[in-house]
Design a protein around this motif. Sequence first.
Motif, PDB file in Angstrom:
ATOM      1  N   ALA A  50      32.914 -32.753  37.613  1.00 48.77           N
ATOM      2  CA  ALA A  50      33.459 -31.474  38.042  1.00 48.77           C
ATOM      3  C   ALA A  50      33.484 -30.505  36.856  1.00 48.77           C
ATOM      4  N   PRO A  51      33.527 -29.194  37.114  1.00 57.65           N
ATOM      5  CA  PRO A  51      33.524 -28.227  36.010  1.00 57.65           C
ATOM      6  C   PRO A  51      34.645 -28.433  35.003  1.00 57.65           C
ATOM      7  N   ASN A  52      35.864 -28.719  35.498  1.00 57.62           N
ATOM      8  CA  ASN A  52      36.957 -28.923  34.535  1.00 57.62           C
ATOM      9  C   ASN A  52      36.778 -30.206  33.743  1.00 57.62           C
ATOM     10  N   GLN A  53      36.083 -31.188  34.314  1.00 62.57           N
ATOM     11  CA  GLN A  53      35.768 -32.403  33.567  1.00 62.57           C
ATOM     12  C   GLN A  53      34.687 -32.127  32.526  1.00 62.57           C
ATOM     13  N   GLY A  54      33.724 -31.266  32.876  1.00 64.26           N
ATOM     14  CA  GLY A  54      32.724 -30.866  31.900  1.00 64.26           C
ATOM     15  C   GLY A  54      33.357 -30.167  30.717  1.00 64.26           C
ATOM     16  N   ARG A  55      34.303 -29.281  30.999  1.00 67.58           N
ATOM     17  CA  ARG A  55      35.008 -28.606  29.910  1.00 67.58           C
ATOM     18  C   ARG A  55      35.799 -29.604  29.067  1.00 67.58           C
ATOM     19  N   LEU A  56      36.381 -30.613  29.694  1.00 68.57           N
ATOM     20  CA  LEU A  56      37.106 -31.639  28.945  1.00 68.57           C
ATOM     21  C   LEU A  56      36.173 -32.350  27.971  1.00 68.57           C
ATOM     22  N   LEU A  57      34.988 -32.719  28.430  1.00 67.81           N
ATOM     23  CA  LEU A  57      34.030 -33.363  27.528  1.00 67.81           C
ATOM     24  C   LEU A  57      33.718 -32.464  26.334  1.00 67.81           C
ATOM     25  N   ALA A  58      33.514 -31.185  26.619  1.00 70.44           N
ATOM     26  CA  ALA A  58      33.207 -30.247  25.542  1.00 70.44           C
ATOM     27  C   ALA A  58      34.387 -30.113  24.578  1.00 70.44           C
ATOM     28  N   LEU A  59      35.590 -30.063  25.122  1.00 69.68           N
ATOM     29  CA  LEU A  59      36.780 -29.969  24.266  1.00 69.68           C
ATOM     30  C   LEU A  59      36.923 -31.209  23.386  1.00 69.68           C
ATOM     31  N   LEU A  60      36.694 -32.384  23.956  1.00 70.99           N
ATOM     32  CA  LEU A  60      36.795 -33.614  23.173  1.00 70.99           C
ATOM     33  C   LEU A  60      35.765 -33.614  22.043  1.00 70.99           C
ATOM     34  N   CYS A  61      34.552 -33.162  22.342  1.00 70.78           N
ATOM     35  CA  CYS A  61      33.537 -33.061  21.281  1.00 70.78           C
ATOM     36  C   CYS A  61      34.018 -32.140  20.164  1.00 70.78           C
ATOM     37  N   GLY A  62      34.590 -31.014  20.556  1.00 69.45           N
ATOM     38  CA  GLY A  62      35.090 -30.083  19.555  1.00 69.45           C
ATOM     39  C   GLY A  62      36.234 -30.655  18.745  1.00 69.45           C
ATOM     40  N   MET A  63      37.112 -31.400  19.391  1.00 71.68           N
ATOM     41  CA  MET A  63      38.269 -31.972  18.707  1.00 71.68           C
ATOM     42  C   MET A  63      37.880 -32.986  17.642  1.00 71.68           C
ATOM     43  N   VAL A  64      36.797 -33.732  17.893  1.00 77.78           N
ATOM     44  CA  VAL A  64      36.373 -34.741  16.921  1.00 77.78           C
ATOM     45  C   VAL A  64      35.272 -34.215  16.014  1.00 77.78           C
ATOM     46  N   GLY A  65      34.923 -32.932  16.175  1.00 75.22           N
ATOM     47  CA  GLY A  65      33.887 -32.352  15.339  1.00 75.22           C
ATOM     48  C   GLY A  65      32.522 -32.964  15.564  1.00 75.22           C
ATOM     49  N   ALA A  66      32.226 -33.353  16.796  1.00 70.00           N
ATOM     50  CA  ALA A  66      30.964 -34.039  17.088  1.00 70.00           C
ATOM     51  C   ALA A  66      29.770 -33.127  16.855  1.00 70.00           C
ATOM     52  N   ARG A  67      28.769 -33.686  16.201  1.00 69.51           N
ATOM     53  CA  ARG A  67      27.488 -33.007  16.022  1.00 69.51           C
ATOM     54  C   ARG A  67      26.342 -33.818  16.625  1.00 69.51           C
ATOM     55  N   ARG A  68      26.572 -35.105  16.839  1.00 72.25           N
ATOM     56  CA  ARG A  68      25.566 -35.954  17.464  1.00 72.25           C
ATOM     57  C   ARG A  68      26.198 -36.638  18.675  1.00 72.25           C
ATOM     58  N   VAL A  69      25.598 -36.426  19.833  1.00 74.14           N
ATOM     59  CA  VAL A  69      26.144 -36.931  21.099  1.00 74.14           C
ATOM     60  C   VAL A  69      25.095 -37.764  21.814  1.00 74.14           C
ATOM     61  N   LEU A  70      25.541 -38.885  22.357  1.00 71.16           N
ATOM     62  CA  LEU A  70      24.690 -39.751  23.170  1.00 71.16           C
ATOM     63  C   LEU A  70      25.252 -39.792  24.578  1.00 71.16           C
ATOM     64  N   GLU A  71      24.381 -39.581  25.568  1.00 71.16           N
ATOM     65  CA  GLU A  71      24.800 -39.587  26.972  1.00 71.16           C
ATOM     66  C   GLU A  71      23.986 -40.617  27.744  1.00 71.16           C
ATOM     67  N   PHE A  72      24.676 -41.474  28.492  1.00 66.91           N
ATOM     68  CA  PHE A  72      24.025 -42.421  29.395  1.00 66.91           C
ATOM     69  C   PHE A  72      24.103 -41.837  30.803  1.00 66.91           C
ATOM     70  N   GLY A  73      22.967 -41.383  31.320  1.00 68.21           N
ATOM     71  CA  GLY A  73      22.944 -40.807  32.659  1.00 68.21           C
ATOM     72  C   GLY A  73      22.874 -39.296  32.621  1.00 68.21           C
TER      73      GLY A  73
END
Length: 230
Positions: A50-73
């Motif tokens: 869902a859109p709010n779940q997509g935003r959550l993923l983006a927020l979590l990436c920002g919180m941990v300073g992610a620069r490299r992301v791996l997605e299954f699916g």
Amino acid sequence: MRGEIAVYESERVWRDVDDYFVETLVGEDEALVGARESGRGSSMPQAEVAPNQGRLLALLCGMVGARRVLEFGTLAGYSTVWLARAVGAEGRVTSLELEARNADIARGNLEKAGVAEWVDVVVGPAAESAWRLVEEGVEPYDFVFIDADKPSNPEYLKASLALTRVGSVIVIDNVVRNGAVVDDGSSDERVRGVRAVLDDIARDGRLEATALQTVGAKGWDGFAIVRRVR
């Protein structure tokens, strides 16, 4: 009675609440709307987050300073767009997708979103693709999102642990399955895959984790969030 809280338990209201949150806090631009709608042409229509779940993923990436992301699916690339925007042009997203048709749809959506240059969509069985990355000795990933076939969750976790570092975060979607996760005798391979991966996480001293139930546009489900501490 004054002070009494009304209880709304229908899926229609869950969806209405998600719509309200998305309209108020999240929003979707044309590229995200297009990616979500194009999911109807994928092998699993309407399976994207869902859109709010997509935003959550983006927020979590920002919180941990992610620069490299791996997605299954990958499916149509809806969550991939969120993740790619979170890491920015100096980051990198690797998304593993079984179906070539889905990958083609996703690549088109990534182009429309302006993020295709820093996203690799790899076609083939996700576990095989992930272990190939291990063999290639790629740089560790900061964030992993596991949202592929559920029976393979334990294998995806193993590969993720070989591809991450201390401090990396792993999110596993769809761990509640309308409450079926509590059925230790379930014959549903998806439920068994979820229970197996949660057991693996619980036994692994390198990890700390929790899982949360959600209700909303995607019904009754939830996700596990895992952090590597060793």
